[in-house]
Design a protein around this motif. Structure first.
Motif, PDB file in Angstrom:
ATOM      1  N   ALA A   1       0.832  -1.205   0.000  1.00 58.87           N
ATOM      2  CA  ALA A   1       0.000   0.000   0.000  1.00 58.87           C
ATOM      3  C   ALA A   1       0.868   1.257   0.000  1.00 58.87           C
ATOM      4  CB  ALA A   1      -0.920  -0.008   1.219  1.00 58.87           C
ATOM      5  N   HIS A   2       1.928   1.243   0.788  1.00 55.08           N
ATOM      6  CA  HIS A   2       2.861   2.361   0.905  1.00 55.08           C
ATOM      7  C   HIS A   2       3.475   2.713  -0.452  1.00 55.08           C
ATOM      8  CE1 HIS A   2       6.846   3.834   2.994  1.00 55.08           C
ATOM      9  NE2 HIS A   2       6.238   4.793   2.335  1.00 55.08           N
ATOM     10  N   ILE A   3       4.051   1.721  -1.120  1.00 52.83           N
ATOM     11  CA  ILE A   3       4.736   1.994  -2.387  1.00 52.83           C
ATOM     12  C   ILE A   3       3.726   2.214  -3.511  1.00 52.83           C
ATOM     13  CG2 ILE A   3       6.566   1.246  -3.948  1.00 52.83           C
ATOM     14  CD1 ILE A   3       7.437   1.701  -1.037  1.00 52.83           C
ATOM     15  N   ALA A   4       2.569   1.569  -3.447  1.00 51.89           N
ATOM     16  CA  ALA A   4       1.504   1.839  -4.426  1.00 51.89           C
ATOM     17  C   ALA A   4       1.083   3.297  -4.347  1.00 51.89           C
ATOM     18  CB  ALA A   4       0.305   0.926  -4.175  1.00 51.89           C
ATOM     19  N   LEU A   5       0.963   3.808  -3.124  1.00 48.64           N
ATOM     20  CA  LEU A   5       0.590   5.206  -2.917  1.00 48.64           C
ATOM     21  C   LEU A   5       1.625   6.139  -3.544  1.00 48.64           C
ATOM     22  CD1 LEU A   5      -1.193   7.331  -1.445  1.00 48.64           C
ATOM     23  CD2 LEU A   5       0.292   7.018   0.544  1.00 48.64           C
ATOM     24  N   ILE A   6       2.910   5.833  -3.327  1.00 44.27           N
ATOM     25  CA  ILE A   6       3.978   6.642  -3.911  1.00 44.27           C
ATOM     26  C   ILE A   6       3.897   6.625  -5.436  1.00 44.27           C
ATOM     27  CG2 ILE A   6       6.493   6.751  -4.232  1.00 44.27           C
ATOM     28  CD1 ILE A   6       6.779   5.872  -1.297  1.00 44.27           C
ATOM     29  N   ALA A   7       3.724   5.430  -6.005  1.00 46.70           N
ATOM     30  CA  ALA A   7       3.635   5.306  -7.469  1.00 46.70           C
ATOM     31  C   ALA A   7       2.413   6.038  -8.014  1.00 46.70           C
ATOM     32  CB  ALA A   7       3.590   3.832  -7.858  1.00 46.70           C
ATOM     33  N   LEU A   8       1.289   5.937  -7.317  1.00 50.10           N
ATOM     34  CA  LEU A   8       0.048   6.573  -7.770  1.00 50.10           C
ATOM     35  C   LEU A   8       0.185   8.091  -7.787  1.00 50.10           C
ATOM     36  CD1 LEU A   8      -2.860   5.939  -8.640  1.00 50.10           C
ATOM     37  CD2 LEU A   8      -3.533   6.124  -6.247  1.00 50.10           C
ATOM     38  N   ILE A   9       0.804   8.641  -6.750  1.00 49.07           N
ATOM     39  CA  ILE A   9       0.997  10.097  -6.694  1.00 49.07           C
ATOM     40  C   ILE A   9       1.977  10.537  -7.780  1.00 49.07           C
ATOM     41  CG2 ILE A   9       1.895  12.000  -5.281  1.00 49.07           C
ATOM     42  CD1 ILE A   9       0.833  10.408  -2.823  1.00 49.07           C
ATOM     43  N   LEU A  10       3.049   9.776  -7.962  1.00 50.11           N
ATOM     44  CA  LEU A  10       4.041  10.132  -8.979  1.00 50.11           C
ATOM     45  C   LEU A  10       3.447  10.117 -10.390  1.00 50.11           C
ATOM     46  CD1 LEU A  10       7.228   8.229  -7.703  1.00 50.11           C
ATOM     47  CD2 LEU A  10       6.818  10.697  -7.684  1.00 50.11           C
ATOM     48  N   CYS A  11       2.508   9.203 -10.635  1.00 48.31           N
ATOM     49  CA  CYS A  11       1.948   9.104 -11.987  1.00 48.31           C
ATOM     50  C   CYS A  11       1.095  10.322 -12.333  1.00 48.31           C
ATOM     51  CB  CYS A  11       1.147   7.810 -12.159  1.00 48.31           C
ATOM     52  SG  CYS A  11      -0.549   7.861 -11.557  1.00 48.31           S
ATOM     53  N   LEU A  12       0.783  11.148 -11.340  1.00 47.49           N
ATOM     54  CA  LEU A  12       0.025  12.381 -11.586  1.00 47.49           C
ATOM     55  C   LEU A  12       0.943  13.573 -11.798  1.00 47.49           C
ATOM     56  CD1 LEU A  12      -2.696  11.903  -8.812  1.00 47.49           C
ATOM     57  CD2 LEU A  12      -2.890  11.372 -11.244  1.00 47.49           C
ATOM     58  N   GLY A  13       2.258  13.329 -11.739  1.00 46.09           N
ATOM     59  CA  GLY A  13       3.221  14.414 -11.854  1.00 46.09           C
ATOM     60  C   GLY A  13       3.506  14.827 -13.291  1.00 46.09           C
ATOM     61  N   PRO A  14       4.300  15.904 -13.461  1.00 50.80           N
ATOM     62  CA  PRO A  14       4.601  16.445 -14.797  1.00 50.80           C
ATOM     63  C   PRO A  14       5.723  15.678 -15.488  1.00 50.80           C
ATOM     64  CG  PRO A  14       5.655  17.793 -13.121  1.00 50.80           C
ATOM     65  CD  PRO A  14       4.889  16.726 -12.381  1.00 50.80           C
ATOM     66  N   PHE A  15       5.489  14.389 -15.698  1.00 49.10           N
ATOM     67  CA  PHE A  15       6.493  13.542 -16.324  1.00 49.10           C
ATOM     68  C   PHE A  15       6.007  13.097 -17.702  1.00 49.10           C
ATOM     69  CE2 PHE A  15       6.698  12.679 -11.665  1.00 49.10           C
ATOM     70  CZ  PHE A  15       7.896  13.349 -11.429  1.00 49.10           C
ATOM     71  N   LYS A  16       6.896  12.468 -18.462  1.00 51.73           N
ATOM     72  CA  LYS A  16       6.536  11.959 -19.786  1.00 51.73           C
ATOM     73  C   LYS A  16       5.411  10.936 -19.646  1.00 51.73           C
ATOM     74  CE  LYS A  16      11.118  12.713 -21.797  1.00 51.73           C
ATOM     75  NZ  LYS A  16      12.320  12.077 -22.373  1.00 51.73           N
ATOM     76  N   ILE A  17       4.564  10.882 -20.669  1.00 58.68           N
ATOM     77  CA  ILE A  17       3.363  10.055 -20.592  1.00 58.68           C
ATOM     78  C   ILE A  17       3.696   8.584 -20.370  1.00 58.68           C
ATOM     79  CG2 ILE A  17       3.217   9.796 -23.101  1.00 58.68           C
ATOM     80  CD1 ILE A  17       0.256  10.095 -20.625  1.00 58.68           C
ATOM     81  N   TRP A  18       4.769   8.086 -21.001  1.00 58.80           N
ATOM     82  CA  TRP A  18       5.097   6.667 -20.845  1.00 58.80           C
ATOM     83  C   TRP A  18       5.515   6.352 -19.412  1.00 58.80           C
ATOM     84  CZ3 TRP A  18       9.974   5.115 -19.360  1.00 58.80           C
ATOM     85  CH2 TRP A  18      11.020   6.029 -19.527  1.00 58.80           C
ATOM     86  N   LYS A  19       6.168   7.316 -18.753  1.00 58.62           N
ATOM     87  CA  LYS A  19       6.536   7.120 -17.350  1.00 58.62           C
ATOM     88  C   LYS A  19       5.297   7.096 -16.470  1.00 58.62           C
ATOM     89  CE  LYS A  19      11.193   9.138 -17.433  1.00 58.62           C
ATOM     90  NZ  LYS A  19      12.064  10.198 -16.867  1.00 58.62           N
ATOM     91  N   ARG A  20       4.342   7.956 -16.773  1.00 57.22           N
ATOM     92  CA  ARG A  20       3.115   8.016 -15.973  1.00 57.22           C
ATOM     93  C   ARG A  20       2.293   6.739 -16.130  1.00 57.22           C
ATOM     94  NH1 ARG A  20       0.492  13.721 -17.396  1.00 57.22           N
ATOM     95  NH2 ARG A  20      -0.948  13.060 -15.754  1.00 57.22           N
ATOM     96  N   VAL A  21       2.268   6.196 -17.358  1.00 57.71           N
ATOM     97  CA  VAL A  21       1.542   4.938 -17.602  1.00 57.71           C
ATOM     98  C   VAL A  21       2.188   3.797 -16.820  1.00 57.71           C
ATOM     99  CG1 VAL A  21       0.982   3.204 -19.346  1.00 57.71           C
ATOM    100  CG2 VAL A  21       0.648   5.641 -19.850  1.00 57.71           C
ATOM    101  N   ILE A  22       3.522   3.735 -16.851  1.00 62.43           N
ATOM    102  CA  ILE A  22       4.237   2.684 -16.109  1.00 62.43           C
ATOM    103  C   ILE A  22       3.986   2.816 -14.617  1.00 62.43           C
ATOM    104  CG2 ILE A  22       6.538   1.862 -15.432  1.00 62.43           C
ATOM    105  CD1 ILE A  22       7.454   2.415 -18.297  1.00 62.43           C
ATOM    106  N   LEU A  23       4.047   4.043 -14.096  1.00 59.61           N
ATOM    107  CA  LEU A  23       3.822   4.265 -12.666  1.00 59.61           C
ATOM    108  C   LEU A  23       2.406   3.868 -12.256  1.00 59.61           C
ATOM    109  CD1 LEU A  23       5.680   7.673 -12.298  1.00 59.61           C
ATOM    110  CD2 LEU A  23       6.244   5.565 -11.050  1.00 59.61           C
ATOM    111  N   PHE A  24       1.430   4.186 -13.112  1.00 58.41           N
ATOM    112  CA  PHE A  24       0.045   3.797 -12.802  1.00 58.41           C
ATOM    113  C   PHE A  24      -0.082   2.275 -12.798  1.00 58.41           C
ATOM    114  CE2 PHE A  24      -4.339   2.778 -14.020  1.00 58.41           C
ATOM    115  CZ  PHE A  24      -5.021   3.436 -13.005  1.00 58.41           C
ATOM    116  N   GLY A  25       0.556   1.615 -13.774  1.00 51.87           N
ATOM    117  CA  GLY A  25       0.526   0.153 -13.817  1.00 51.87           C
ATOM    118  C   GLY A  25       1.162  -0.453 -12.574  1.00 51.87           C
TER     119      GLY A  25
END
Length: 424
Positions: free
Chosen positions: A175-199
């Motif tokens: 849950a801890h690391i999922a939360l970190i990944a979920l928040i990061l995927c909303l950041g101003p990063f390249k779309i492919w990075k955001r898709v990977i983080l959401f996955g």
């Protein structure tokens, strides 16, 4: 770097102990920390020791001294139990955080840390899925056969624990690391990075579900709400709040998804009549009565695993804490618990204040993720022993360091931007 070795080892020493055995893999953490400090001492002139002049280090020193004095607790707990308990309760943060201030200096270090915890958590998720659908490894099966099945097989279903000490730690860490990944995927990063983080976030949420750890839900709830507030964006606060509250409403007041065992079990976390919750409340009532005349508690190592091992003659060893908050209360008493909780809340408040003032959007979203992750683990620890157990403990301690040095990291980014403009 020694800190990356520690983080890596905190995720993997459990599986080494199960599959290889015959070696105290847990205590090797102290060996790595000792090696790190010996290196720092012998190369002392290479580091700016003034960086340790910070409130975080002083608070951890204060808590460590309180824990050392607990050896003389009048309740008379075993010295060996105290020695075992003080490691996770006070020694690791006191030793690791100053090391972090000396060694972690650049945004590159922050990125390595994030890649490391995301990658190791993904491996843990995949191993957990393998446990559920293919079966445990020989070492994992041995763990179940030697008593682990009592808490890890409920109604014929496995509570997945992956590399970790138990399903509670696995679920909370996921849950801890999922939360970190979920928040990061909303950041101003390249779309492919955001898709990977959401996955990654979705895989780890599934890991949390198959652990059967209901308390891990609160790591997500607390972390998400804090992240929404720290975003400082009115639309995000409104929309995110509505989505989060709708999800909780669905869990609490509907039966959607009850045909799925993992969702059904997660939903029971919000049921005030749930049997295990009432057992915990009953135990807390007994503790309240017993500790009312013991403001300094029963001493370190008097309750939980070390209580059963070294303090069988003490009343507190017969009660399961089922919560790190309760464990601190039982060991340190109401005086110690108040100090500990005050320190934890001060650190959280300081982290929020630091993040609030960060202007760089990429750095800001990373710090929001780490702060929300710490908040989630802290409050999740009311239901389980999490914040004192690897790997969550090590991730939190290193997260503290990065949040506290983030103003310097932002300065580095500004200097790099100015340099790029001048050379353009």
């Amino acid at each position: 770097m020694i800190i990356w070795l520690l983080v890596f080892y905190s995720f993997t020493f459990g599986i080494l102990g199960r599959e290889i055995g015959h070696f105290p893999f847990g205590t090797l953490q102290e060996g790595i920390l000792l090696l790190g400090w010996l290196t720092l001492v012998f190369t002392a002139d290479q580091y700016n020791w003034k960086l340790l002049n910070t409130d975080l280090v002083y608070l951890l020193l204060f808590w460590f001294m309180i824990s050392v004095f607990q050896v003389a607790n009048p309740a008379g707990a075993s010295v060996q139990g105290w020695l075992q308990e003080i490691r996770a309760a006070a020694l690791y943060p006191f030793v690791l955080v100053p090391m972090g201030f000396l060694l972690l200096k650049r945004n590159r270090d922050l990125n390595v840390f994030l890649y490391l915890i995301l990658g190791l958590s993904l491996l843990a998720s995949l191993n957990g899925i393998k446990q559920l659908y293919i079966g445990p490894s020989p070492g994992e099966q041995r763990f179940l056969d030697e008593g682990g099945n009592i808490t890890h097989i409920l109604w014929g279903r496995l509570r997945v624990f992956s590399f970790y000490s138990d399903a509670g730690q696995f679920g909370a860490s996921q849950a801890h690391i999922a939360l970190i990944a979920l928040i990061l995927c909303l950041g101003p990063f390249k779309i492919w990075k955001r898709v990977i983080l959401f996955g990654l976030a979705m895989i780890m949420v599934y890991g949390m579900l198959i652990s059967g750890t209901r308390g891990a839900l609160f790591a997500l709830i607390v972390g998400i709400f804090l992240a929404i507030l720290l975003s400082k964006k009115f639309k995000v606060i409104i929309i995110g709040g509505i989505i989060a509250l709708s999800f909780l409403f669905m869990l609490k007041y509907t039966s959607i998804g009850n045909n799925n065992y993992q969702i059904f079990r997660l939903r029971s976390a919000l049921d005030p009549k749930e049997a295990s919750l009432n057992v915990r409340l009953t135990n807390q009532k007994i503790l309240r009565e017993y500790l009312s005349s013991r403001p300094f508690g029963g001493g370190l190592g008097v309750i939980g695993v070390w209580g059963e091992a070294f303090n069988k003659d003490k009343f507190l060893s017969t009660i399961q804490p089922d919560s790190y908050w309760v464990k601190v209360w039982a060991m340190y008493g109401i005086v110690g618990f108040t100090i500990w909780f005050g320190i934890m809340m001060y650190i959280l408040g300081k982290c929020c204040g630091i993040v609030w003032n960060i202007k760089n959007e990429k750095l800001r979203i990373k710090m929001i993720a780490l702060t929300a992750g710490y908040a989630g683990i802290l409050f999740c620890s009311y239901g389980n022993e999490v914040i004192n157990t690897a790997p969550s403990s090590f991730v939190v301690y290193v997260s503290w360091v990065f949040i506290f040095i983030s103003p310097a990291l932002e300065k580095e980014l500004k200097e790099q931007e100015n340099k790029n403009l001048n050379t353009a």
